[in-house]
Design a protein around this motif. Structure first.
Motif, PDB file in Angstrom:
ATOM      1  N   ALA A 121       0.737  -1.216  -0.072  1.00 49.83           N
ATOM      2  CA  ALA A 121       0.000   0.201   0.042  1.00 49.83           C
ATOM      3  C   ALA A 121       0.954   1.219  -0.098  1.00 49.83           C
ATOM      4  O   ALA A 121       0.632   2.138  -0.717  1.00 49.83           O
ATOM      5  CB  ALA A 121      -1.051  -0.086   1.112  1.00 49.83           C
ATOM      6  N   ARG A 122       2.017   1.254   0.886  1.00 53.14           N
ATOM      7  CA  ARG A 122       2.919   2.371   0.781  1.00 53.14           C
ATOM      8  C   ARG A 122       3.397   2.679  -0.588  1.00 53.14           C
ATOM      9  O   ARG A 122       3.496   3.766  -0.938  1.00 53.14           O
ATOM     10  CB  ARG A 122       3.773   2.156   1.850  1.00 53.14           C
ATOM     11  CG  ARG A 122       3.236   2.379   3.365  1.00 53.14           C
ATOM     12  CD  ARG A 122       4.340   2.344   4.323  1.00 53.14           C
ATOM     13  NE  ARG A 122       5.215   1.483   4.411  1.00 53.14           N
ATOM     14  CZ  ARG A 122       5.376   0.072   5.132  1.00 53.14           C
ATOM     15  NH1 ARG A 122       4.096  -0.055   5.774  1.00 53.14           N
ATOM     16  NH2 ARG A 122       6.131  -0.788   5.038  1.00 53.14           N
ATOM     17  N   SER A 123       3.910   1.482  -1.268  1.00 47.98           N
ATOM     18  CA  SER A 123       4.412   1.577  -2.434  1.00 47.98           C
ATOM     19  C   SER A 123       3.530   2.045  -3.611  1.00 47.98           C
ATOM     20  O   SER A 123       3.955   2.998  -4.227  1.00 47.98           O
ATOM     21  CB  SER A 123       4.761   0.391  -2.931  1.00 47.98           C
ATOM     22  OG  SER A 123       5.433   0.242  -4.146  1.00 47.98           O
ATOM     23  N   ASP A 124       2.322   1.730  -3.413  1.00 46.75           N
ATOM     24  CA  ASP A 124       1.170   2.290  -4.282  1.00 46.75           C
ATOM     25  C   ASP A 124       1.052   3.580  -4.302  1.00 46.75           C
ATOM     26  O   ASP A 124       1.024   4.107  -5.075  1.00 46.75           O
ATOM     27  CB  ASP A 124      -0.192   1.541  -3.956  1.00 46.75           C
ATOM     28  CG  ASP A 124      -0.182   0.139  -4.930  1.00 46.75           C
ATOM     29  OD1 ASP A 124       0.672  -0.206  -5.775  1.00 46.75           O
ATOM     30  OD2 ASP A 124      -1.261  -0.523  -4.466  1.00 46.75           O
ATOM     31  N   LEU A 125       0.823   4.295  -2.851  1.00 49.99           N
ATOM     32  CA  LEU A 125       0.626   5.275  -2.734  1.00 49.99           C
ATOM     33  C   LEU A 125       1.786   6.445  -3.064  1.00 49.99           C
ATOM     34  O   LEU A 125       1.699   7.581  -3.713  1.00 49.99           O
ATOM     35  CB  LEU A 125       0.372   5.692  -1.049  1.00 49.99           C
ATOM     36  CG  LEU A 125      -1.059   5.262  -0.714  1.00 49.99           C
ATOM     37  CD1 LEU A 125      -1.008   5.463   0.919  1.00 49.99           C
ATOM     38  CD2 LEU A 125      -2.233   6.074  -1.221  1.00 49.99           C
ATOM     39  N   ASP A 126       3.031   5.946  -3.100  1.00 50.51           N
ATOM     40  CA  ASP A 126       4.308   6.642  -3.511  1.00 50.51           C
ATOM     41  C   ASP A 126       4.186   6.561  -5.108  1.00 50.51           C
ATOM     42  O   ASP A 126       4.374   7.878  -5.561  1.00 50.51           O
ATOM     43  CB  ASP A 126       5.478   5.991  -3.131  1.00 50.51           C
ATOM     44  CG  ASP A 126       5.685   6.000  -1.718  1.00 50.51           C
ATOM     45  OD1 ASP A 126       5.321   7.047  -0.895  1.00 50.51           O
ATOM     46  OD2 ASP A 126       6.792   5.444  -1.103  1.00 50.51           O
ATOM     47  N   ALA A 127       3.641   5.590  -5.727  1.00 51.22           N
ATOM     48  CA  ALA A 127       3.608   5.663  -7.214  1.00 51.22           C
ATOM     49  C   ALA A 127       2.497   6.586  -7.485  1.00 51.22           C
ATOM     50  O   ALA A 127       2.656   7.265  -8.606  1.00 51.22           O
ATOM     51  CB  ALA A 127       3.502   4.159  -7.674  1.00 51.22           C
ATOM     52  N   PHE A 128       1.533   6.457  -6.745  1.00 53.91           N
ATOM     53  CA  PHE A 128       0.130   7.097  -7.134  1.00 53.91           C
ATOM     54  C   PHE A 128       0.654   8.722  -7.131  1.00 53.91           C
ATOM     55  O   PHE A 128       0.311   9.557  -7.915  1.00 53.91           O
ATOM     56  CB  PHE A 128      -1.003   7.215  -6.436  1.00 53.91           C
ATOM     57  CG  PHE A 128      -1.490   5.477  -6.440  1.00 53.91           C
ATOM     58  CD1 PHE A 128      -1.044   4.840  -7.944  1.00 53.91           C
ATOM     59  CD2 PHE A 128      -2.472   5.054  -5.274  1.00 53.91           C
ATOM     60  CE1 PHE A 128      -1.469   3.469  -7.577  1.00 53.91           C
ATOM     61  CE2 PHE A 128      -3.031   3.647  -5.635  1.00 53.91           C
ATOM     62  CZ  PHE A 128      -2.345   3.129  -6.600  1.00 53.91           C
ATOM     63  N   GLY A 129       1.287   9.145  -6.145  1.00 57.13           N
ATOM     64  CA  GLY A 129       1.798  10.404  -5.789  1.00 57.13           C
ATOM     65  C   GLY A 129       2.474  11.061  -7.249  1.00 57.13           C
ATOM     66  O   GLY A 129       2.462  12.282  -7.599  1.00 57.13           O
TER      67      GLY A 129
END
Length: 259
Positions: A122-130
């Motif tokens: 989830a943290r990885s996704d959020l970084d990529a989404f940002g």
């Protein structure tokens, strides 16, 4: 270029009303194709059929050679065919950036529980989404407004934010619902440039629009509907000269589009 979207014999009946009647056409990769016609011609129903918000009575829609009609709209969006709406997909109490980050969740790898508990994925996704949201906002000229609350944006920028939300899903085809409606001259000019930039980004654009000068300026090809029937298809130059289109929609003389 190859066809990316095929509309094959689409018909939609609502009781005794035939809203779309045996309509067929194809959309080529990296093309801007506009659908025009008078009010009640069936344009909005056609859009809903293509994006799978409605099931056809007859016919089908094929994306990259595979049938998508009848699938759930979110499945069609994940496959790469995404429809924009007139501001209804925007969270107006959120910032511009948060709107775009939220839209990325359609293609997240983490589960809902993962986001709740802050898992590594989830943290990885959020970084990529940002990072992706920042790139999309810069691409559309909204980077300086990313911290602004969406409800404070002027009309033209709200429409651009709607396109940014669509881009967050990584589409191959974007369906734009009257992207120039209610805009002044400068806003329309900027919106036309955004649509061209989408095509330059490799995205195919299918749009419904009433602004004829903008349509004639931006379209590679145009499909014309009247009473649910396709009455013409061709380049802007061909459509301007088509007697059926002139009679049904454009009028005998219209200096604004060069007739």
């Amino acid at each position: 270029m190859a066809d990316i979207l095929e509309i094959i014999g689409l018909t939609k009946r609502f009781g005794g009303l035939v809203a779309v009647n045996d309509v067929s056409f194809s959309v080529r990769e990296r093309e801007i194709l506009s659908v025009i016609g008078p009010n009640g011609a069936g344009k909005s129903t056609l859009f809903k059929l293509v994006a799978s918000f409605l099931r056809p009575t007859e016919g089908e829609v094929r994306f990259k050679g595979k049938r998508i009609s009848g699938l759930s709209p979110h499945i069609v969006a994940r496959k790469g065919v995404v429809r924009t709406f007139q501001e209804t997909t925007i969270f107006k109490n959120m910032t511009v950036r948060d709107n775009v980050v939220t839209a990325h969740h359609l293609r997240s790898s983490a589960t809902l529980a993962g986001f709740y508990f802050g898992s590594a994925s989830a943290r990885s996704d959020l970084d990529a989404f940002g990072r992706s949201a920042d790139e999309i906002l810069d691409f559309l000229g909204l980077g300086a407004m990313q911290a602004e609350i969406a409800s404070n944006l002027p009309h033209g920028h709200l429409r651009a934010l709607g396109i940014a939300i669509a881009l967050a899903t990584d589409p191959s085809v974007i369906l734009l619902d009257e992207p120039f409606a209610g805009m002044n001259h400068d806003e329309t000019r900027r919106a036309v440039e955004i649509v061209r930039k989408l095509r330059d980004r490799g995205i195919t654009v299918l749009l419904v629009e009433h602004d004829m000068p903008a349509v004639m300026n931006i379209s590679d090809r145009i499909v014309v509907l009247n009473f649910g029937l396709k009455i013409a298809e061709g380049t802007p130059a061909e459509i301007k000269q088509n007697p059926d289109v002139i009679e049904a929609y454009l009028g005998v003389e219209d200096e604004s589009i060069g007739l």
